[in-house]
Motif scaffolding. Sequence first.
Motif, PDB file in Angstrom:
ATOM      1  N   LEU A 114       0.827  -1.201   0.000  1.00  0.00           N
ATOM      2  CA  LEU A 114       0.000   0.000   0.000  1.00  0.00           C
ATOM      3  C   LEU A 114       0.869   1.261   0.000  1.00  0.00           C
ATOM      4  O   LEU A 114       0.592   2.208  -0.732  1.00  0.00           O
ATOM      5  CB  LEU A 114      -0.957   0.017   1.199  1.00  0.00           C
ATOM      6  N   GLY A 115       1.931   1.261   0.795  1.00  0.00           N
ATOM      7  CA  GLY A 115       2.833   2.410   0.823  1.00  0.00           C
ATOM      8  C   GLY A 115       3.454   2.670  -0.539  1.00  0.00           C
ATOM      9  O   GLY A 115       3.557   3.818  -0.987  1.00  0.00           O
ATOM     10  N   LEU A 116       3.847   1.612  -1.224  1.00  0.00           N
ATOM     11  CA  LEU A 116       4.430   1.739  -2.555  1.00  0.00           C
ATOM     12  C   LEU A 116       3.407   2.273  -3.554  1.00  0.00           C
ATOM     13  O   LEU A 116       3.703   3.155  -4.357  1.00  0.00           O
ATOM     14  CB  LEU A 116       4.981   0.392  -3.029  1.00  0.00           C
ATOM     15  N   ILE A 117       2.192   1.765  -3.478  1.00  0.00           N
ATOM     16  CA  ILE A 117       1.135   2.211  -4.393  1.00  0.00           C
ATOM     17  C   ILE A 117       0.839   3.694  -4.185  1.00  0.00           C
ATOM     18  O   ILE A 117       0.751   4.460  -5.140  1.00  0.00           O
ATOM     19  CB  ILE A 117      -0.140   1.355  -4.216  1.00  0.00           C
ATOM     20  N   VAL A 118       0.713   4.114  -2.930  1.00  0.00           N
ATOM     21  CA  VAL A 118       0.446   5.525  -2.640  1.00  0.00           C
ATOM     22  C   VAL A 118       1.613   6.387  -3.109  1.00  0.00           C
ATOM     23  O   VAL A 118       1.418   7.439  -3.719  1.00  0.00           O
ATOM     24  CB  VAL A 118       0.155   5.741  -1.139  1.00  0.00           C
ATOM     25  N   ALA A 119       2.841   5.943  -2.863  1.00  0.00           N
ATOM     26  CA  ALA A 119       4.017   6.708  -3.280  1.00  0.00           C
ATOM     27  C   ALA A 119       4.067   6.868  -4.799  1.00  0.00           C
ATOM     28  O   ALA A 119       4.422   7.940  -5.306  1.00  0.00           O
ATOM     29  CB  ALA A 119       5.286   6.036  -2.780  1.00  0.00           C
ATOM     30  N   LEU A 120       3.702   5.845  -5.522  1.00  0.00           N
ATOM     31  CA  LEU A 120       3.736   5.921  -6.979  1.00  0.00           C
ATOM     32  C   LEU A 120       2.596   6.747  -7.567  1.00  0.00           C
ATOM     33  O   LEU A 120       2.684   7.198  -8.709  1.00  0.00           O
ATOM     34  CB  LEU A 120       3.734   4.515  -7.582  1.00  0.00           C
ATOM     35  N   THR A 121       1.528   6.945  -6.808  1.00  0.00           N
ATOM     36  CA  THR A 121       0.422   7.770  -7.311  1.00  0.00           C
ATOM     37  C   THR A 121       0.617   9.252  -7.016  1.00  0.00           C
ATOM     38  O   THR A 121      -0.077  10.077  -7.588  1.00  0.00           O
ATOM     39  CB  THR A 121      -0.932   7.318  -6.721  1.00  0.00           C
TER      40      THR A 121
END
Length: 143
Positions: free
Chosen positions: A34-41
Motif C-alpha cells: 500500500l505504501g508503494l502504491i500511494v508513493a507511486l500515485t
Amino acid sequence: MSVAPPGETFIASVHCETGPSPWLNSLFDEVPFLGLIVALTRKFYFVTLTNTSVVINSANRFTNRPGDVVFSFPRNAFPVTRVKRATVWSSMHVQLPSSTKPTRLNIHRYWRNEFDQLLAVVPASVEGSPAAAIAPAPEAAQA
C-alpha cells in the motif's frame, strides 16, 4: 497553453506533492504494497510565482529537479481554494485544467517562507483570503 513570458521577475517557488496527507505515510507503510502504491500515485510539482504569473512545473520524483511547465495562470486568476497553513504540512487545493475537481497540494514547512510569499498575492480562497490565513490572531480585547 501559455507560459510565463520571457523577462518576468522570479519571486518565489514552492515544492508541492499531491495525494493524501503525508502524515498517513507511516500508516500506509504498515500495509504490504500500500505504501508503494500511494508513493507511486503522488505527483510532485513546483509552483513558481513571478511578477505576473503563477507557473506550475512538474518535479522529478527521484532527483526533485523541475521539469516541464504543465500549467500557467495569470497571477490574479490562480484558482486556489481551501488554503490550510499548518505547523508541518500545509495544503492548498488548486483547480487544475486537467482535472474535474481541485487537486490537493501538500507543502512541507521547509517551504514556509516561499509559501507565505505565494499566499500574500494569490486571490482570496473560499475559506477567506490567503492573507488572513497567515495573519496573526487578533489580540484579546484590552481592559
